[in-house]
Every structure is written in structure tokens, then in C-alpha cells.
Design an enzyme around this catalytic site. Structure first.
Site, short mmCIF file in Angstrom:
data_model
loop_
_atom_site.label_atom_id
_atom_site.label_comp_id
_atom_site.label_asym_id
_atom_site.label_seq_id
_atom_site.Cartn_x
_atom_site.Cartn_y
_atom_site.Cartn_z
N TYR A 1 8.62 -39.95 -65.83
CA TYR A 1 10.00 -40.41 -65.62
C TYR A 1 10.92 -39.21 -65.34
O TYR A 1 11.82 -39.30 -64.48
CB TYR A 1 10.51 -41.17 -66.85
N CYS B 1 3.75 -40.36 -69.62
CA CYS B 1 4.74 -41.37 -69.22
C CYS B 1 6.15 -40.77 -69.23
O CYS B 1 6.93 -40.96 -68.29
CB CYS B 1 4.67 -42.57 -70.14
N ASP C 1 11.07 -52.31 -70.01
CA ASP C 1 11.21 -51.15 -70.89
C ASP C 1 11.24 -51.54 -72.37
O ASP C 1 10.85 -50.76 -73.24
CB ASP C 1 12.48 -50.37 -70.55
N GLU D 1 0.53 -46.18 -65.15
CA GLU D 1 1.87 -46.08 -64.59
C GLU D 1 1.86 -46.28 -63.07
O GLU D 1 2.75 -46.93 -62.51
CB GLU D 1 2.48 -44.71 -64.93
N TYR E 1 17.71 -40.27 -66.74
CA TYR E 1 16.33 -39.79 -66.90
C TYR E 1 16.12 -38.35 -66.44
O TYR E 1 15.08 -37.76 -66.73
CB TYR E 1 15.37 -40.73 -66.18
#
Length: 561
Positions: A158, A154, A48, A227, A185
Site C-alpha cells: 500500500y 501488504c 478493508d 494481493e 497511504y
């Protein structure tokens, strides 16, 4: 008046199936179960830092390209939020209950996404996604929109993944070691951040041309693919249950995939298509001086009227049949024998209905070549054809594919599958067959499968014939009452579609309908806690899916080596 959806929302809906392939990765199935190895999690989360640094740099580059002060200010605010999260990254990870590894870890899939994003932000994204290079100052104003297009999915991904997982965790469950990560998240704060990026994408794309919007669409989809690659390639050192075809059973096992056809594979029912073909090709009226072939056919008007009456009668009697099967008391525990006995009423009903169709002559006079062309033009459910192409074209998988259908014409099914990259010899079609004389249908049907009982018999015969081919795992995919017995007999029964009759009847006889993802998370938990995970028919559990993408992701993963 309902406000029109923005660019970001439309793209997420269009490419949402890609997110399913992320959800069903071993990484997230294990994480959702609460039993993902912490070293695997920390290795992934350590990436990350590079991801956030790339986002901060991309926002800065997008701000430099924007020519509106408000846009520049909004992009600057987004960058600040990323920088804040980057600074708090180590602290946040510790709050989740983990310590990051000391060594720097570079993941090739993450590097590919970062290189892609920064190439977009610099205006020099020459490659497969969007050929060309932006050079002039006027063209550079588009870069901000393009950059947001490569970033927005993205954040949305998440948020989607964490909310899907959070829905499976009881609020009072404190034993789930990834609960804090999930809450982070799936929080309103993170959702607001994702929406802020999407709102910015919507605003920046308002003035773009159709061609420029297509560029954003390609960039958005490419970002999602990166992803998928990232999470699909995360090294997992523990036993997992997905993708089922590769990791759960040893190499000597054979995967037998059974599937219904009408409305499971296709978007429309084949019976209605055959009837419409007969109506369209029939003469508008029958005159006494016409040929013998024409004389034996009804006019198109009479055919339409006859078919309408048959359809109405079928629908009414079908509903009555389903209701009559639920006259008794609803059972608490799964009652296969009771359901099997009740479905005998469907067998009698379907036989009467098919006899009426044959006697009516509505399918008389159809040309075989026309039927095959109609089959080649059938619209499949999204992702269905691609799934079967993946299965039959892969030499590493030991699979057999069988289509079991009530369809009146097997040639229609075979031509439908052969219209793509599939050869009809690669699929075993078991259905009824329309009779022909010199390539023209007589209206008779050789009835082979016309009831749940017949489907089950065909299913059992196939398995009996393959007894000498080693151990096997059976998967049945269907969505109608006619599939019920096979769905329950299979090791894994997957229900696709929204048949209310199937659901009501199943619940009456104690069948449990479980969303596939939550079912897989439970199976993964059993695998870790009990040391085994058994798939076996007649469990009374059927797994429900909303798309073929779920079936593909569960059985095959994002790709097959």
C-alpha cells in the site's frame, strides 16, 4: 559500515515484481488517472473492514504465541493501531469524500487472503505454501514470526502503490478525487506503521533457522500473490487501457510483438559469449603436426588477444560515432528524419566492425552442437522467458512474435528460447547466421541485420507480409541504438535497460522518454476525457521500464484467461 538489510527489506526486493502487477491493474491505473468510478472504489475500500479485523485477530494470536515480554508488548501496540484504524474507517472514508455501500460485500480474493492469514496465525497452515502443522509449545513461538511474514508485504505494498501514484499528481492539483486516499497511504504516519511491522518481522526472525526463514519467505510471497489476485479481480465497469492485449483493442486486432535479443532478453551480449566459446575450445598452441582443422585456427592465447583488440576498437569507434551524430544543435521538436539520416553513420560503422570480425577468423572452428548447448544455457533477464511463454502458449490472443537481432548466430537465439517451454517454431527469429561446414563454423557470417536501417527494413517487411491478416497493433521492445528506428515506428515503443547512448541521442533529436506507468495513467485520462486513446508510431514518445514485469503487466496483466 553499512548495516545489513533486514529480512523484510530483502523479501520486498526479491518479490517486488509482484507489486508491479498490482500497480498496473485496471483498478490502480484508473485510480491514478483520477477517473476510477467511485462505486468501484467504494466497493474495494469496503473490504478493508474485513482486512483490518483479520489483522487485529492475527496480531492477538501472534502475541499469544510470543514468549518475550517486549515482543508481546510490540505486537499488542500493533494490534491497537489496527483497531484504531478500524474504528475510524467509516469516518476516514468520508474524509476522503466517499460514502461506503450499505450492503456487506464479500470478495472471494480477500476471503482467501484472510483465511490464509488466520491459518498461519493459528499454526495450522497446511497447504501448498508450507506443508505441515505446528503443535508443540516450542514450535508455537515461531508462529509470531510466520504471522508477521504474512502481513508485512501488504502494508509495504500500500505504501509503495500510493507513493508511485502520488509522484504523478501535482501538489496544487485539487481536482483529483482520490488525492486524500493517496495522501493517507503515502503519509509518514502510514510509512511508520509499515516500518514498525517490518522491524518486528526482522526481530522475530533473527533466531530462526535457514529452513524456518524459507517458510517466512514462502508466506511473504504467498501474501503478495493474494494481493495481486484481489486487485486484479476488482470488477471494473469502465473502459481501460490495461492490460493492452485484452481490453484496448477489439478481437479482430492482431498484436505484433517485436523484440531485440542481446541485453534486452539476455543478461549478457551474445558476441562476447561466442568469442569466449571460440577461445575456450581453441588449442592452447598450434603445432606443425596437428590436424588441418586445428591449423586453420588460432591458439587460444592469440584468439583472446585478437578479440580484446577488436572489442577495444569497437568500443572506442562506437563512442566516436555516437558523438559525431550529435555535433549539430539539439532540436526542440521530434526530428525523425534527422535521426534517421544520422543513424546512417551507425550502419557504416557496424558494417566495418563486422567485416573486421569475419576477416579476423575469431569465430572459426566453433561446433554447432556446442553453440546450441551454449544457447540453452544463456541467462535471460528476469521475467523475459515467462512473458514470451505466456504470449505464445495462449490460444485466445492473436499474436505474432518476432525477434530482430544483430546476433551473429541465429541458432544461438533459437536454442536459447527452446530451452524452456517454448518451441523455436513459435518465435520468428531474424538475425545474422554463422556459416558452417559439417557442423563446424567457417568464421564467415551471412549478414542480414547489422544496422538500425536493416532492422527497420526487416520490421517493415514483416508488417507488409501480414497485411492480409487484419488490423494490427505493433509493440517493439528494445534498449539499444540499433533499435531506435523500430522503437519509433512501432505503435508502442518500449525501452528496457539503461543505454546512455540511446538516451543522449534520442534527447538530441527531440525524442521523449516517458516512464511506462505514468504514460499509461496519462493515456487512461485521455481515454476518459477525450473518448479515445490512439496508439500510433512516430509520435516521438518512447516508454521506459525497469523490468520485464512491467512489460508483462502492461500487455498481459497478471494472468490471461
Amino acid at each position: 559500515m553499512v548495516e545489513e538489510e533486514g529480512m523484510a527489506r530483502r523479501l520486498w526486493i526479491k518479490f517486488r515484481n509482484d507489486s508491479v502487477f498490482v500497480l498496473y491493474t485496471p483498478f490502480f491505473v484508473c485510480l491514478a488517472s483520477g477517473h476510477l468510478h467511485s462505486q468501484t472504489f467504494c466497493r474495494c475500500v469496503s473490504q478493508d473492514v474485513y482486512f483490518l479485523k483479520a489483522f487485529a485477530q492475527a496480531y492477538q494470536m501472534a502475541e499469544d504465541c510470543a514468549d518475550d515480554d517486549d515482543d508481546k508488548s510490540a505486537l499488542r501496540d500493533l494490534r491497537k493501531r489496527v483497531v484504531q484504524r478500524l474504528k475510524a474507517h467509516d469516518t476516514l472514508v468520508r474524509e476522503w469524500g466517499f460514502e461506503l455501500p450499505d450492503e456487506n460485500i464479500f470478495d472471494n480474493a480477500r476471503v482467501k487472503y484472510i483465511d490464509f492469514l488466520l491459518a498461519v496465525a493459528s499454526g495450522s497452515f497446511v497447504g501448498e505454501t508450507v506443508p505441515g502443522k505446528i503443535a508443540t509449545p516450542f514450535e508455537m513461538t515461531k508462529v509470531a514470526a510466520y504471522t508477521l511474514g504474512a502481513m508485512a508485504p501488504c502494508m509495504r505494498l500500500y505504501s509503495f502503490i500510493s507513493r508511485e501514484i502520488q509522484a504523478l499528481i501535482h501538489p496544487d492539483d485539487s481536482s483529483h478525487i482520490y488525492k486524500k486516499w493517496i495522501e493517507s497511504y503515502s503519509s509518514q504516519t502510514f510509512e511508520a506503521f509499515a516500518l514498525q511491522i517490518e522491524d518486528m518481522l526482522d526481530k522475530l526472525s533473527i533466531s530462526l533457522t535457514g529452513e524456518e526463514l524459507e517458510v517466512i519467505e514462502k508466506l511473504y510471497h504467498q501474501a503478495l500473490k493474494h494481493e495481486v489476485d484481489f486487485f486484479s479481480t476488482q470488477p471494473i465497469s469502465q473502459q481501460t487501457i490495461v492490460p493492452l492485449a485484452r481490453v484496448h483493442y477489439p478481437p479482430e486486432y492482431r498484436l505484433n510483438i517485436f523484440c531485440d535479443f542481446d541485453l534486452t532478453c539476455t543478461a549478457f551480449d551474445s558476441a562476447a559469449i561466442l568469442a569466449e566459446m571460440a577461445i575456450i575450445t581453441a588449442p592452447p598452441k598450434v603445432d606443425s603436426d596437428e590436424s588441418e582443422i586445428q591449423l586453420v585456427r588460432m591458439s587460444s592465447a592469440d584468439l583472446r588477444s585478437t578479440w580484446g583488440a577488436l572489442s577495444t576498437q569497437y568500443t572506442e569507434e562506437y563512442e566516436q560515432c555516437i558523438e559525431s551524430m550529435m555535433d549539430g544543435t539539439k532540436v526542440e521538436n521530434f526530428d525523425y528524419e534527422g535521426l534517421h539520416k544520422a543513424l546512417e553513420q551507425v550502419a557504416d560503422f557496424e558494417k566495418r566492425a563486422n567485416t573486421r570480425v569475419i576477416n579476423s577468423g575469431v569465430l572459426k572452428g566453433l561446433n554447432l552442437d556446442d553453440l546450441k548447448r551454449a544457447g540453452q544455457g544463456l541467462i535471460f533477464q528476469e521475467g523475459c522467458r515467462e512473458f514470451f511463454e505466456k504470449v505464445v502458449k495462449n490460444d485466445t490472443l492473436k499474436t505474432e512474435v518476432h525477434v530482430l537481432s544483430y546476433c551473429w548466430c541465429g541458432d544461438l537465439i533459437r536454442s536459447a528460447f527452446s530451452s524452456g517451454d517454448l518451441d523455436d517454431s513459435e518465435l520468428n527469429v531474424h538475425s545474422n547466421e554463422l556459416s558452417f561446414e559439417e557442423y563446424v563454423s567457417t568464421g564467415d557470417i551471412a549478414m542480414k541485420i547489422e544496422s538500425p536501417r536493416d532492422k527497420l527494413q526487416a520490421y517493415s517487411d514483416i508488417l507488409n507480409d501480414s497485411n492480409g491478416r487484419g488490423n494490427r497493433l505493433t509493440v517493439y521492445i528494445g534498449g539499444d541504438v540499433g533499435d531506435f528506428l523500430c522503437l519509433l515506428q512501432a505503435d508502442v515503443g518500449i525501452v528496457i535497460g539503461s543505454s546512455s547512448s540511446l538516451r543522449r541521442l534520442g534527447e538530441h533529436f527531440g525524442v521523449s522518454f516517458v516512464p511506462l506507468f505514468s504514460g499509461m495513467v496519462k493515456k487512461q485520462r485521455e481515454l476518459v476525457e477525450d473518448g479515445s486513446c490512439i496508439w500510433k508510431g512516430l509520435s516521438g514518445i518512447l516508454y521506459t521500464v525497469s523490468s520485464w514485469a512491467e512489460i508483462h503487466a502492461f500487455l498481459l496483466g497478471s494472468d490471461i484467461e
